[in-house]
Motif scaffolding. Structure first.
Motif, short mmCIF file in Angstrom:
data_model
loop_
_atom_site.label_atom_id
_atom_site.label_comp_id
_atom_site.label_asym_id
_atom_site.label_seq_id
_atom_site.Cartn_x
_atom_site.Cartn_y
_atom_site.Cartn_z
N THR A 1 3.35 -9.84 12.88
CA THR A 1 2.65 -10.07 14.14
C THR A 1 3.41 -11.12 14.95
O THR A 1 4.40 -11.69 14.49
N LYS A 2 2.92 -11.36 16.15
CA LYS A 2 3.55 -12.38 17.00
C LYS A 2 3.48 -13.76 16.35
O LYS A 2 4.30 -14.63 16.64
N ASP A 3 2.49 -13.95 15.48
CA ASP A 3 2.33 -15.22 14.77
C ASP A 3 3.08 -15.23 13.44
O ASP A 3 2.85 -16.10 12.60
N LYS A 4 3.94 -14.23 13.24
CA LYS A 4 4.75 -14.11 12.01
C LYS A 4 3.90 -13.86 10.77
O LYS A 4 4.29 -14.23 9.66
N LYS A 5 2.75 -13.23 10.95
CA LYS A 5 1.92 -12.86 9.82
C LYS A 5 2.23 -11.41 9.45
O LYS A 5 2.43 -10.56 10.32
N GLU A 6 2.26 -11.13 8.15
CA GLU A 6 2.59 -9.80 7.68
C GLU A 6 1.33 -8.94 7.59
O GLU A 6 0.36 -9.31 6.93
N ILE A 7 1.36 -7.81 8.26
CA ILE A 7 0.25 -6.87 8.20
C ILE A 7 0.80 -5.48 7.86
O ILE A 7 2.00 -5.23 8.01
N ALA A 8 -0.07 -4.61 7.40
CA ALA A 8 0.36 -3.27 7.03
C ALA A 8 0.57 -2.41 8.27
O ALA A 8 -0.23 -2.46 9.22
N GLU A 9 1.64 -1.64 8.27
CA GLU A 9 1.84 -0.66 9.34
C GLU A 9 0.77 0.43 9.18
O GLU A 9 0.55 0.94 8.09
N LEU A 10 0.12 0.77 10.27
CA LEU A 10 -0.94 1.77 10.23
C LEU A 10 -0.32 3.16 10.34
O LEU A 10 -0.16 3.71 11.42
N SER A 11 0.03 3.72 9.20
CA SER A 11 0.71 5.01 9.15
C SER A 11 0.13 5.89 8.06
O SER A 11 -0.47 5.41 7.10
N ARG A 12 0.31 7.19 8.20
CA ARG A 12 -0.17 8.13 7.19
C ARG A 12 0.54 7.90 5.86
O ARG A 12 -0.06 8.04 4.79
N LYS A 13 1.82 7.57 5.90
CA LYS A 13 2.56 7.35 4.67
C LYS A 13 1.98 6.18 3.89
O LYS A 13 1.80 6.26 2.67
N ASN A 14 1.69 5.08 4.58
CA ASN A 14 1.10 3.93 3.91
C ASN A 14 -0.26 4.26 3.32
O ASN A 14 -0.59 3.86 2.19
N VAL A 15 -1.07 4.99 4.08
CA VAL A 15 -2.39 5.38 3.58
C VAL A 15 -2.24 6.26 2.34
O VAL A 15 -2.94 6.08 1.34
N ALA A 16 -1.31 7.20 2.38
CA ALA A 16 -1.09 8.09 1.24
C ALA A 16 -0.66 7.32 0.00
O ALA A 16 -1.11 7.61 -1.12
N LEU A 17 0.20 6.31 0.17
CA LEU A 17 0.63 5.48 -0.95
C LEU A 17 -0.56 4.78 -1.60
O LEU A 17 -0.70 4.75 -2.82
N VAL A 18 -1.42 4.21 -0.76
CA VAL A 18 -2.58 3.48 -1.27
C VAL A 18 -3.56 4.43 -1.96
O VAL A 18 -4.08 4.11 -3.04
N GLU A 19 -3.80 5.59 -1.36
CA GLU A 19 -4.71 6.56 -1.98
C GLU A 19 -4.19 6.98 -3.36
O GLU A 19 -4.96 7.12 -4.31
#
Length: 253
Positions: free
Chosen positions: A27-45
């Protein structure tokens, strides 16, 4: 194979594993967040499905799983077929196992499970389905009904009445997941989870979305905020996928 070969293999395996990491952004504050993508969701599922801690949650054959009892509830409410259990028994078990699987502690006041079960059973069945099928039209009324403060005896100084808001969202979410399988209504409710809620502000700020002051207390505001964030995703993802992705990515950070 010597020891050095083993060390090299371990190093190479760890290197290869990076291909399967959840992709993140700063983020602009240099915080790490997850990219909101189908691939990421599939990995988590995939990770959740293979995690023994959660494997029973979707087991419709096991009587100690909410999935089993939600299948029985579907028979009564949607399929209009007979169950071997009474409606009261089914609802009691749905409440019990959704509560235990999600650690929402309904019985911290000693009365939560029974009172919430009674509220649900007393609802007209058709109206209950309508609350679940068209929550926005019904102004998320079922959330209010379930999360209404419990009643504890005046002479009970050990236990305090509770508003079980988190449980209400989880009951509605998982019930829709099973009652409306393979339809859009399956994704009608987002879960109110402490991990997700804690990090929503970071995603809102990253996507330049206004953060309402009451998003932690009003369900419509909460789910509207989530929908606004999802709308900025790299590609379409479900509310369910969003909940799982944020929970899994941030829970140990």
């Amino acid at each position: 194979m010597n020891l050095n070969d083993n060390i090299n293999l371990i190093r190479e395996e760890l290197k290869d594993s990076k291909k399967y990491y959840i992709k993140s952004v700063l983020t602009k504050d240099k915080k790490e967040i997850a990219e909101l993508s189908r691939k990421n969701v599939a990995l988590v599922e995939a990770m959740i499905r293979h995690d023994s801690d959660y494997s029973d949650f979707n087991n419709t054959q096991k009587e100690t799983s909410s999935a089993y009892w939600l299948k029985e509830l579907k028979k009564v409410l949607i399929d209009k077929t007979k169950s071997q259990y009474t409606y009261q028994e089914i609802m009691e078990k749905c409440v019990q196992y959704i509560d235990s699987e999600n650690s929402t502690h309904l019985n911290a006041d000693q009365v939560g499970r029974q009172q919430i079960t009674d509220r649900l059973v007393q609802l007209d069945k058709k109206k209950l389905v309508e609350y679940l099928r068209n929550p926005k039209k019904e102004n998320y009324k079922l959330i209010d009904i379930i999360s209404e403060k419990t009643i504890v005896a005046d002479d009970d100084n050990k236990h305090r009445a509770r508003k079980n808001f988190s449980f209400a969202t989880k009951f509605c979410h998982y019930t829709c997941l099973h009652l409306f399988e393979d339809s859009q209504e399956q994704d009608n409710f987002s879960i109110y989870d402490s991990v997700v809620t804690k990090h929503l502000a970071e995603y809102a700020k990253h996507f330049d979305i206004n953060l309402p002051k009451d998003y932690k207390t009003k369900y419509k505001v909460y789910i509207d905020l989530i929908d606004a964030i999802i709308a900025r995703a790299k590609e379409p993802i479900s509310r369910n996928g969003f909940d799982h992705l944020l929970w899994y990515f941030h829970k140990a950070r």
